[in-house]
Design an enzyme around this catalytic site. Structure first.
Site, PDB file in Angstrom:
ATOM      1  CG  PHE A 185      -2.119  -0.807   1.175  1.00  0.00           C
ATOM      2  CD1 PHE A 185      -3.286  -0.336   0.588  1.00  0.00           C
ATOM      3  CD2 PHE A 185      -2.116  -2.086   1.708  1.00  0.00           C
ATOM      4  CE1 PHE A 185      -4.427  -1.133   0.532  1.00  0.00           C
ATOM      5  CE2 PHE A 185      -3.244  -2.887   1.651  1.00  0.00           C
ATOM      6  CZ  PHE A 185      -4.410  -2.406   1.064  1.00  0.00           C
ATOM      7  CG  ASP A 186       0.944   5.729  -2.107  1.00  0.00           C
ATOM      8  OD1 ASP A 186       2.059   6.058  -1.706  1.00  0.00           O
ATOM      9  OD2 ASP A 186       0.086   6.542  -2.503  1.00  0.00           O
TER      10      ASP A 186
END
Length: 227
Positions: A15-16
């Site tokens: 995940f960013d």
């Protein structure tokens, strides 16, 4: 939530942070405006700086200041960090539905990792402050000197450190940089449209899917896992 995902190897989700898990608009734009003022440069309104959320800061300052001079860019980033490290990193909001989506993915057997271009020293404070750290098996970000600020290098580092095969991972992000970095490492990517990247920007990078809400992220991750 379903039957779980323990019987499939495609279970690593990267995940960013900015624009994917949290909305950092006030903190980032406020800190950029502070830095520009300290540099004696024109200071745009906050809304004109939305494009700066996501890409590495030195590149954004290079465009705003019209220079590639390393010393000048280092000064600008230093001023940015003066404000961001004390105030800006907490001027942030977790998107509605993010904790529930992360919890459901873990319940379904997925292992989650944070992979952000933001310096890890800040990213770890942010996810801890907002109670998100407990969802992640690993936290990864750049160094303050800019090492691994580019998503291609960062994701290569995550895969190596965690021993993850590229085909077993999916990257979730809101900007083209997330998708470009994923593709360069042979990792599938899902773009989120509720962040700071335009739909056209994301579609141009050929993601396997787009997600319009955090709940939709979970749906698309499950679809990827069994595809």
């Amino acid at each position: 939530m379903g039957k779980g995902n323990s019987d499939t190897r495609r279970s690593r989700v990267l995940f960013d942070l900015d624009g994917t898990l949290t909305d950092p608009f006030p903190g980032i734009t406020g800190s950029i405006r502070y830095a520009l003022e300290r540099m004696g440069a024109p200071v745009p309104e906050a809304d004109a700086l939305r494009w700066c959320i996501g890409p590495p800061l030195p590149g954004s300052f290079a465009l705003m200041l019209g220079t590639e001079d390393t010393d000048t860019l280092d000064r600008a980033v230093g001023f940015y960090r003066e404000r961001f490290s004390d105030t800006g990193l907490f001027e942030n909001v977790v998107y509605d539905g993010i904790p529930e989506m992360l919890e459901d993915l873990i319940s379904d057997g997925f292992s989650l990792y944070l992979a952000t271009s933001k310096p890890l020293v800040y990213a770890s404070r942010i996810v801890t402050y907002f109670g998100l750290q407990r969802y992640f098996a690993g936290l990864y970000g750049s160094e303050l000197d800019g090492t691994r600020a580019e998503k291609t290098a960062l994701l290569a580092h995550v895969l190596d450190r965690e021993g993850i095969a590229p085909q077993d991972a999916v990257m979730i992000g809101d900007r083209k940089h997330d998708l470009i970095g994923a593709r360069a490492n042979g990792v599938t990517c899902i773009g989120v449209t509720y962040g700071y990247g335009a739909r056209a920007e994301l579609e141009a990078e050929g993601p396997c899917a787009l997600a319009d809400t955090p709940e939709d992220v979970g749906v698309q991750v499950r679809a990827w896992a069994v595809s």
